[in-house]
Design a protein around this motif. Structure first.
Motif, PDB file in Angstrom:
ATOM      1  N   ASN A 121       0.612  -1.287  -0.017  1.00 14.15           N
ATOM      2  CA  ASN A 121       0.008  -0.233  -0.013  1.00 14.15           C
ATOM      3  C   ASN A 121       0.779   1.332  -0.108  1.00 14.15           C
ATOM      4  N   SER A 122       2.227   1.079  -0.020  1.00 10.72           N
ATOM      5  CA  SER A 122       2.999   2.444   0.084  1.00 10.72           C
ATOM      6  C   SER A 122       4.323   2.062  -0.370  1.00 10.72           C
ATOM      7  N   GLY A 123       5.044   3.165  -0.329  1.00 13.49           N
ATOM      8  CA  GLY A 123       6.566   2.791  -0.845  1.00 13.49           C
ATOM      9  C   GLY A 123       7.411   2.243   0.545  1.00 13.49           C
ATOM     10  N   THR A 124       6.799   2.599   1.576  1.00 17.06           N
ATOM     11  CA  THR A 124       7.811   2.111   2.743  1.00 17.06           C
ATOM     12  C   THR A 124       7.510   0.555   2.861  1.00 17.06           C
ATOM     13  N   GLU A 125       6.238   0.153   2.596  1.00 18.75           N
ATOM     14  CA  GLU A 125       5.872  -1.203   2.556  1.00 18.75           C
ATOM     15  C   GLU A 125       6.543  -2.027   1.612  1.00 18.75           C
ATOM     16  N   ALA A 126       6.885  -1.482   0.467  1.00 18.67           N
ATOM     17  CA  ALA A 126       7.649  -2.259  -0.779  1.00 18.67           C
ATOM     18  C   ALA A 126       8.876  -2.343  -0.239  1.00 18.67           C
ATOM     19  N   LEU A 127       9.572  -1.297   0.700  1.00 20.23           N
ATOM     20  CA  LEU A 127      11.119  -1.386   1.045  1.00 20.23           C
ATOM     21  C   LEU A 127      11.079  -2.537   2.103  1.00 20.23           C
ATOM     22  N   GLU A 128       9.930  -2.495   3.056  1.00 18.82           N
ATOM     23  CA  GLU A 128       9.827  -3.422   4.229  1.00 18.82           C
ATOM     24  C   GLU A 128       9.874  -4.949   3.542  1.00 18.82           C
ATOM     25  N   SER A 152      20.506   8.467   1.575  1.00 22.28           N
ATOM     26  CA  SER A 152      19.304   7.900   0.778  1.00 22.28           C
ATOM     27  C   SER A 152      18.109   8.306   1.618  1.00 22.28           C
ATOM     28  N   PHE A 153      16.810   7.754   0.930  1.00 18.41           N
ATOM     29  CA  PHE A 153      15.538   7.914   1.932  1.00 18.41           C
ATOM     30  C   PHE A 153      14.719   6.613   1.161  1.00 18.41           C
ATOM     31  N   HIS A 154      14.430   5.925   2.277  1.00 21.84           N
ATOM     32  CA  HIS A 154      13.561   4.544   1.745  1.00 21.84           C
ATOM     33  C   HIS A 154      12.387   4.448   2.939  1.00 21.84           C
ATOM     34  N   GLY A 155      12.125   5.305   3.538  1.00 24.99           N
ATOM     35  CA  GLY A 155      10.656   5.536   4.200  1.00 24.99           C
ATOM     36  C   GLY A 155      11.013   5.458   5.657  1.00 24.99           C
ATOM     37  N   ARG A 156       9.888   5.596   6.622  1.00 29.25           N
ATOM     38  CA  ARG A 156       9.841   5.952   8.092  1.00 29.25           C
ATOM     39  C   ARG A 156       9.657   4.881   9.063  1.00 29.25           C
ATOM     40  N   ALA A 207      19.597   0.896  -3.172  1.00 30.40           N
ATOM     41  CA  ALA A 207      20.065   2.232  -3.510  1.00 30.40           C
ATOM     42  C   ALA A 207      18.817   2.729  -4.465  1.00 30.40           C
ATOM     43  N   GLU A 208      18.640   4.154  -4.697  1.00 29.63           N
ATOM     44  CA  GLU A 208      17.774   4.965  -5.421  1.00 29.63           C
ATOM     45  C   GLU A 208      18.653   5.261  -6.819  1.00 29.63           C
ATOM     46  N   PRO A 209      18.289   4.792  -8.024  1.00 27.57           N
ATOM     47  CA  PRO A 209      18.917   5.206  -9.307  1.00 27.57           C
ATOM     48  C   PRO A 209      18.846   6.914  -9.193  1.00 27.57           C
ATOM     49  N   PHE A 240      16.447  -1.531  -6.193  1.00 25.02           N
ATOM     50  CA  PHE A 240      16.367  -0.298  -6.675  1.00 25.02           C
ATOM     51  C   PHE A 240      15.277   0.087  -6.111  1.00 25.02           C
ATOM     52  N   ASP A 241      15.357   1.221  -5.298  1.00 22.47           N
ATOM     53  CA  ASP A 241      14.019   1.961  -4.738  1.00 22.47           C
ATOM     54  C   ASP A 241      13.841   2.846  -5.875  1.00 22.47           C
ATOM     55  N   GLU A 242      12.622   2.606  -6.542  1.00 19.84           N
ATOM     56  CA  GLU A 242      12.181   3.559  -7.630  1.00 19.84           C
ATOM     57  C   GLU A 242      10.999   4.198  -7.145  1.00 19.84           C
ATOM     58  N   VAL A 243      10.633   4.166  -5.752  1.00 21.03           N
ATOM     59  CA  VAL A 243       9.433   4.689  -5.511  1.00 21.03           C
ATOM     60  C   VAL A 243       9.329   5.972  -6.151  1.00 21.03           C
ATOM     61  N   GLN A 244       9.996   6.939  -6.127  1.00 21.77           N
ATOM     62  CA  GLN A 244      10.101   8.186  -6.680  1.00 21.77           C
ATOM     63  C   GLN A 244      10.365   8.292  -7.956  1.00 21.77           C
ATOM     64  N   CYS A 245      11.486   7.562  -8.349  1.00 23.80           N
ATOM     65  CA  CYS A 245      11.984   8.044  -9.958  1.00 23.80           C
ATOM     66  C   CYS A 245      11.297   7.044 -10.823  1.00 23.80           C
ATOM     67  N   ALA A 269       6.015   2.689  -6.008  1.00 27.72           N
ATOM     68  CA  ALA A 269       4.747   3.339  -5.366  1.00 27.72           C
ATOM     69  C   ALA A 269       4.452   4.470  -5.833  1.00 27.72           C
ATOM     70  N   LYS A 270       4.272   5.534  -5.034  1.00 26.63           N
ATOM     71  CA  LYS A 270       4.004   6.940  -5.426  1.00 26.63           C
ATOM     72  C   LYS A 270       3.342   7.108  -6.969  1.00 26.63           C
ATOM     73  N   GLY A 271       3.864   7.363  -8.051  1.00 28.26           N
ATOM     74  CA  GLY A 271       3.156   7.434  -9.335  1.00 28.26           C
ATOM     75  C   GLY A 271       2.623   6.232  -9.648  1.00 28.26           C
TER      76      GLY A 271
HETATM   77  C1  LIG Z   1       8.581   8.268  -0.640  1.00 27.91           C
HETATM   78  C2  LIG Z   1       9.545   7.430  -0.863  1.00 27.91           C
HETATM   79  C3  LIG Z   1       9.469   6.374  -0.011  1.00 27.91           C
HETATM   80  C4  LIG Z   1       8.482   6.179   0.952  1.00 27.91           C
HETATM   81  O1  LIG Z   1       7.064   5.826   0.459  1.00 27.91           O
HETATM   82  P1  LIG Z   1       5.818   6.200   1.318  1.00 27.91           P
HETATM   83  O2  LIG Z   1       4.678   5.731   0.224  1.00 27.91           O
HETATM   84  O3  LIG Z   1       5.554   7.651   1.748  1.00 27.91           O
HETATM   85  O4  LIG Z   1       5.833   4.998   2.277  1.00 27.91           O
HETATM   86  C5  LIG Z   1      10.351   5.131  -0.272  1.00 27.91           C
HETATM   87  N1  LIG Z   1      11.699   5.673  -1.031  1.00 27.91           N
HETATM   88  C6  LIG Z   1      11.527   6.574  -1.754  1.00 27.91           C
HETATM   89  C7  LIG Z   1      12.589   6.775  -2.839  1.00 27.91           C
HETATM   90  C8  LIG Z   1      10.612   7.567  -1.517  1.00 27.91           C
HETATM   91  O5  LIG Z   1      10.700   8.916  -2.291  1.00 27.91           O
END
Ligand SMILES: *Cc1c(COP(=O)(O)O)cnc(C)c1O
Length: 412
Positions: A121-128, A152-156, A207-209, A240-245, A269-271
């Protein structure tokens, strides 16, 4: 009236303060985890948002790279209503067609790189999910270490935070996951050193691309290739964390296709859903080690989210649409180069429609832009992100560039 109810309602009126800009919520109702602007949005169309007092804002945040087709997209409205009329939710104890269709689309778009999907349901969950996948992969091979990048940023959540390389997010929470090792992003020598020392024990590298939240910083193709080779040689998974890119933002459906490096696992996630909460964890055959009972999600992959994400993906993955993203990026970066030439910004970074303008004190500029009814978001210590909907028109880009010129002129 019951005394408790009366107290509750008078308490309620105390914490909602009406100001000239709208309604400001007091801290008693919603936890103060965000530094919110004093505005409440009621409706939108495309790149425009309207607040509860009728003021119109140009939205270059897009819900942080979420609203890839803009606000009130007819594609999304239609998919939402059609699917809602059929079935909104069934458990993953059963199949549903939208989930199957979305899975097939996402795999087909990977050019044979990815094989299986898990929906969440979210980016963080995909990373989990990715963390658990990598831990399971590593456990069977006696490889405990998970490597992540500085900045980096992968969620909270506890796990995602453990591999988020920013002290300001990690420090308040004490001990996080053990066996997580950090390296400097784009530092080839540091990466080689780590693999020489610990290679046999590394299960995965995250890593994020393009680092988004960290300041729109692209992974260099050389570093990406080295990362891929080191992972392969040491039997470590590349995540690869492609949640944003991802999901078309850089002009290819997956960002790894622009980078030219094939990961073992991709987080999305996101888009992906264009505004409905959905995340996806994708893995190739080697990394797809979950078995029955290993992972789950009640809502993950439900028909409503998958129906909408499927309709969004259908549009975003079209060749012409992706070509449009690249063309609009070119138009926008030409304009940004002008701002650089005029000394208004120090530079810009990024790809496609994930762009960052380099300035001193980004949050000051974000505040000033807000006063001029232009929504921007900062990233890292020196960057303002531009995250327009991917279907922004070239006229709208022109008007954005005029607003930016005005912003930096007025405020200098
Ligand atoms: C936003 C973001 C997340 C977290 O996604 P959420 O949907 O807020 O849980 C993880 N990784 C990257 C690269 C993000 O930009």
């Amino acid at each position: 009236m019951n005394e408790n109810i009366k107290n509750a309602s008078s308490h309620q009126s105390e914490i909602v303060k009406t100001t000239t800009a709208g309604v400001e919520m007091g801290s008693a109702a919603v936890m103060p985890t965000y530094g919110r602007k004093n505005v409440s949005f009621a409706s939108g169309k495309g790149i425009w948002l309207k607040d509860i007092q009728g003021n119109t804002y140009m939205d270059m945040v897009s819900g942080v790279a979420v609203n890839c087709l803009g606000h009130a997209s007819p594609v999304i409205t239609k998919a939402l209503t059609q699917q809602a009329e059929q079935v909104i939710h069934v458990s993953n104890l059963y199949w549903n067609e939208p989930q199957k269709q979305l899975a097939e689309k996402l795999i087909a778009l990977s050019d044979g790189v990815l094989q299986d999907v898990f929906f969440c349901n979210s980016g963080t969950e995909a990373l989990e999910g990715a963390l658990k996948l990598c831990k399971k992969y590593g456990k069977s091979k006696d490889k405990p270490y998970l490597v992540y990048m500085n900045n980096s940023f992968h969620g909270r959540t506890n796990g995602a935070l453990s591999i988020t390389g920013q002290e300001k997010y990690q420090t308040p929470f004490g001990k996080l996951l053990p066996d997580c090792l950090t390296v400097d992003f784009n530092d080839s020598e540091g990466l080689k050193d780590l693999f020489v020392k610990e290679g046999a024990q590394i299960a995965a590298v995250f890593a994020e691309p393009i680092q988004g939240e960290g300041g729109v910083i692209e992974m260099s193709p050389e570093y990406g290739k080295l990362l891929k080779n080191l992972c392969e040689e040491n039997d470590a998974l590349l995540v690869f964390d492609e949640v944003q890119c991802g999901a078309g933002r850089v002009g290819t459906y997956y960002a790894y296709q622009t980078l030219g490096v094939q990961p073992d696992i991709v987080c999305m996630a996101k888009g992906l859903g264009g505004g409905v909460p959905i995340g996806a964890l994708l893995a190739n055959g080697k990394a797809s080690v979950f078995e029955k009972g290993d992972h789950g999600s009640t809502y993950g992959g439900n028909p409503l989210m998958c129906g909408v994400a499927s309709a969004v993906t259908e549009v975003v993955s079209q060749e012409d649409f992706l070509k449009g993203v690249a063309e609009k990026s070119q138009q926008l970066t030409l304009g940004l180069q002008k701002l650089v030439d005029q000394g208004k910004i120090q530079g810009f970074r990024g790809q496609g429609l994930l762009l960052g303008m380099v300035v001193d004190e980004p949050s000051k500029w974000v505040d000033l832009a807000f006063e001029q009814k232009l929504l921007l978001i900062s990233a890292g210590s020196d960057t303002i992100r531009l995250l327009p909907p991917l279907n922004i028109t070239s006229e709208e880009i022109q008007s954005l560039l005029e607003k930016l010129e005005n912003l930096f002129r007025v405020s200098q």
